[in-house]
Design an enzyme around this catalytic site. Structure first.
Site, PDB file in Angstrom:
ATOM      1  N   GLN A   4       0.824  -1.214   0.000  1.00  0.00           N
ATOM      2  CA  GLN A   4       0.000   0.000   0.000  1.00  0.00           C
ATOM      3  C   GLN A   4       0.858   1.263   0.000  1.00  0.00           C
ATOM      4  O   GLN A   4       0.574   2.224  -0.709  1.00  0.00           O
ATOM      5  CB  GLN A   4      -0.921  -0.003   1.223  1.00  0.00           C
ATOM      6  CG  GLN A   4      -1.833   1.195   1.309  1.00  0.00           C
ATOM      7  CD  GLN A   4      -2.854   1.243   0.184  1.00  0.00           C
ATOM      8  OE1 GLN A   4      -3.372   0.224  -0.240  1.00  0.00           O
ATOM      9  NE2 GLN A   4      -3.137   2.423  -0.306  1.00  0.00           N
ATOM     10  N   GLU A   5       1.892   1.291   0.811  1.00  0.00           N
ATOM     11  CA  GLU A   5       2.689   2.509   0.998  1.00  0.00           C
ATOM     12  C   GLU A   5       3.630   2.812  -0.166  1.00  0.00           C
ATOM     13  O   GLU A   5       3.817   3.972  -0.514  1.00  0.00           O
ATOM     14  CB  GLU A   5       3.498   2.417   2.298  1.00  0.00           C
ATOM     15  CG  GLU A   5       2.645   2.436   3.550  1.00  0.00           C
ATOM     16  CD  GLU A   5       1.880   3.739   3.727  1.00  0.00           C
ATOM     17  OE1 GLU A   5       2.394   4.802   3.357  1.00  0.00           O
ATOM     18  OE2 GLU A   5       0.753   3.683   4.223  1.00  0.00           O
TER      19      GLU A   5
END
Length: 69
Positions: A4-5
């Site tokens: 996600q990051e």
């Protein structure tokens, strides 16, 4: 979290200054591990070590509540 990051990109950086796989802010990295050199946040082993230590700290602070952490 890493997907996600940073989409698994070690060299990822954000417009606000977060760096590496877990998108760690330099001030957070230094707070978590005072001996870290900021350029090392693009190294997977250092970024993951600091990121997981910080996440552990947040999970403890919020008594295991992952949504708050």
């Amino acid at each position: 979290m890493v997907k996600q990051e940073s989409a698994f990109d070690e060299s990822a950086g954000s417009s606000v200054g977060a760096l590496g796989l877990m998108q760690i802010m330099p001030a957070t990295a230094i707070e978590t591990e005072s001996s870290i050199h900021i350029h090392r946040l693009h190294q997977a082993d250092d970024n993951l070590r600091i990121g997981t230590a910080y996440l552990r700290k947040l999970i403890t602070r919020y008594q295991g509540n992952l949504a708050l952490a």
